[in-house]
Design a protein around this motif. Structure first.
Motif, PDB file in Angstrom:
ATOM      1  N   ARG A  44      30.515  -8.480  30.662  1.00  0.00           N
ATOM      2  CA  ARG A  44      29.353  -8.769  29.363  1.00  0.00           C
ATOM      3  C   ARG A  44      28.835  -7.272  29.129  1.00  0.00           C
ATOM      4  O   ARG A  44      27.959  -7.105  30.134  1.00  0.00           O
ATOM      5  N   VAL A  45      28.981  -6.777  28.536  1.00  0.00           N
ATOM      6  CA  VAL A  45      28.586  -5.290  28.133  1.00  0.00           C
ATOM      7  C   VAL A  45      27.379  -5.495  27.028  1.00  0.00           C
ATOM      8  O   VAL A  45      28.298  -5.731  25.757  1.00  0.00           O
ATOM      9  N   PHE A  46      26.187  -5.427  26.674  1.00  0.00           N
ATOM     10  CA  PHE A  46      25.559  -5.422  25.691  1.00  0.00           C
ATOM     11  C   PHE A  46      25.581  -4.220  24.693  1.00  0.00           C
ATOM     12  O   PHE A  46      25.864  -3.129  25.237  1.00  0.00           O
ATOM     13  N   THR A  47      25.394  -4.417  23.285  1.00  0.00           N
ATOM     14  CA  THR A  47      25.480  -3.430  22.439  1.00  0.00           C
ATOM     15  C   THR A  47      24.018  -3.108  22.083  1.00  0.00           C
ATOM     16  O   THR A  47      23.174  -4.076  22.231  1.00  0.00           O
ATOM     17  N   ALA A  48      23.662  -1.850  21.443  1.00  0.00           N
ATOM     18  CA  ALA A  48      22.322  -1.575  21.112  1.00  0.00           C
ATOM     19  C   ALA A  48      21.984  -2.247  19.923  1.00  0.00           C
ATOM     20  O   ALA A  48      20.890  -2.608  19.619  1.00  0.00           O
ATOM     21  N   GLU A  49      23.003  -2.588  18.957  1.00  0.00           N
ATOM     22  CA  GLU A  49      22.652  -3.128  17.943  1.00  0.00           C
ATOM     23  C   GLU A  49      21.904  -4.570  18.051  1.00  0.00           C
ATOM     24  O   GLU A  49      21.380  -5.247  17.207  1.00  0.00           O
ATOM     25  N   GLU A  50      22.385  -5.222  19.129  1.00  0.00           N
ATOM     26  CA  GLU A  50      21.936  -6.617  19.347  1.00  0.00           C
ATOM     27  C   GLU A  50      20.427  -6.503  19.730  1.00  0.00           C
ATOM     28  O   GLU A  50      19.805  -7.515  19.579  1.00  0.00           O
ATOM     29  N   PHE A  51      19.901  -5.249  20.059  1.00  0.00           N
ATOM     30  CA  PHE A  51      18.539  -5.202  20.499  1.00  0.00           C
ATOM     31  C   PHE A  51      17.771  -4.453  19.238  1.00  0.00           C
ATOM     32  O   PHE A  51      16.537  -4.183  19.605  1.00  0.00           O
ATOM     33  N   GLY A  52      18.558  -4.203  18.145  1.00  0.00           N
ATOM     34  CA  GLY A  52      17.781  -3.364  17.298  1.00  0.00           C
ATOM     35  C   GLY A  52      17.327  -1.921  17.545  1.00  0.00           C
ATOM     36  O   GLY A  52      16.365  -1.521  17.130  1.00  0.00           O
ATOM     37  N   ILE A  53      18.128  -1.280  18.384  1.00  0.00           N
ATOM     38  CA  ILE A  53      17.990   0.297  18.690  1.00  0.00           C
ATOM     39  C   ILE A  53      19.196   1.106  18.276  1.00  0.00           C
ATOM     40  O   ILE A  53      20.226   0.375  18.095  1.00  0.00           O
ATOM     41  N   PRO A  54      18.764   2.297  18.000  1.00  0.00           N
ATOM     42  CA  PRO A  54      20.165   3.193  17.544  1.00  0.00           C
ATOM     43  C   PRO A  54      21.187   3.212  18.426  1.00  0.00           C
ATOM     44  O   PRO A  54      20.900   2.947  19.824  1.00  0.00           O
ATOM     45  N   VAL A  55      22.530   3.412  17.911  1.00  0.00           N
ATOM     46  CA  VAL A  55      23.641   3.254  18.866  1.00  0.00           C
ATOM     47  C   VAL A  55      23.325   4.863  19.766  1.00  0.00           C
ATOM     48  O   VAL A  55      22.994   5.845  19.248  1.00  0.00           O
TER      49      VAL A  55
END
Length: 311
Positions: A44-55
């Motif tokens: 499981r690798v999280f994405t920035a979008e899931e946390f509302g932060i910039p890429v």
């Protein structure tokens, strides 16, 4: 006592000795040469979008011993006040689990750097090095931070094995100004001995600590008795430290926290703050992905970081 009973006693005793040796000698050898000999690819690798932060920007930073370290960089909302480097544990979670911390830290003016240490994710390496070598990775990230953001304080925040890496990195780098640890271990042998001690008592588990240190010394070509976070804790040179742990941690024994904090206090140079919670909470808080939901935890963390950021 008849002959049959004596034979039974000898057989039971011999079996117990064999099992004991397999556990205290074979166990550490198995751990170091099977579990650690792999490249960790996180499920499981999280994405920035899931946390509302910039890429984030993607970097590949080179260590002095020839490894390429994949690192993500997230800039703050406004002008930068400091830099924080996140370091994850032995296998899980991915360092991207720290995105939950990145979001409020952006509001505080922190640049966030999230490296995959060697043997993990998109970085070079084919084994887990148990904090014996990964300080080279963090020091490479800290050098980058000091060059790109000169004059700003650099903080290293590590979880579990990452906590041990953070301590060793801070002890060996002038580019790191402060340390935050969550469930850091004092040495690999203390972890193995502590885990076995939960089943066979600490006294019976003591030989496992010796065999672990000997095996690690041979495997990583170090002196595992002294090349430890515990030894590094006495060489922090006055850098402030925030240490967090849970009393019932079954992965990294609470004794590790006690040894590390005592060593820092004995050195007498570094300001140390501690935050201890009850139960078996290796991640300190239940909702690690959303740290602001635990107001006590995050207020302690934020206050410490603000104290480092103050001119």
């Amino acid at each position: 006592m008849n002959l049959r009973i004596m034979k039974s006693i000898k057989w039971i005793t011999g079996t117990f000795i064999v099992l004991y040796l397999l556990l205290t000698i074979g166990g550490p050898v198995l751990f170091l040469n099977v579990i650690c000999d792999k490249h960790v690819n996180h499920q499981r690798v999280f994405t920035a979008e899931e946390f509302g932060i910039p890429v984030p920007d993607t970097l590949y930073l080179n260590t002095l011993d020839g490894f390429s370290i994949h690192t993500l960089e997230v800039s703050p909302e406004d002008s930068a006040r400091g830099v924080i480097i996140f370091v994850s544990g032995i296998e899980n979670p991915s360092v991207t689990a720290f995105y939950g911390h990145v979001k409020p830290f952006r509001e505080m003016g922190l640049v966030s750097l999230l490296p995959d240490v060697r043997g993990h994710g998109k970085s070079d390496g084919d084994r887990i090095c148990l904090a014996f070598e990964e300080d080279e990775d963090i020091n490479a990230v800290a050098r980058y931070a000091s060059m790109k953001y000169p004059g700003l304080p650099v903080i290293v925040m590590g979880l579990s094995m990452g906590g041990g890496i953070a301590i060793r990195s801070a002890a060996s780098s002038d580019n790191i100004d402060a340390v935050v640890t969550l469930s850091a271990f004092s040495s690999v042998q203390d972890v193995v001995g502590g885990m076995l001690g939960n089943f066979i008592t600490p006294v019976l588990a003591a030989p496992a600590k010796l065999s672990t240190a000997l095996c690690a010394s041979l495997k990583y070509r170090v002196n595992a008795f002294t090349d430890t976070p515990l030894d590094a804790a006495s060489r922090l040179g006055g850098k402030p430290v925030l240490m967090m742990h849970s009393r019932g941690d079954t992965q990294v024994p609470y004794k590790c926290f006690e040894k590390l904090s005592d060593r820092i206090r004995q050195d007498g140079k570094s300001r140390i703050e501690t935050y201890v919670v009850d139960g078996d909470r290796h991640f300190i808080i239940d909702g690690f992905l959303h740290p602001c939901e635990d107001s006590e935890y995050f207020s302690r963390l934020k206050a410490f970081i603000e104290s480092v950021l103050q001119p």
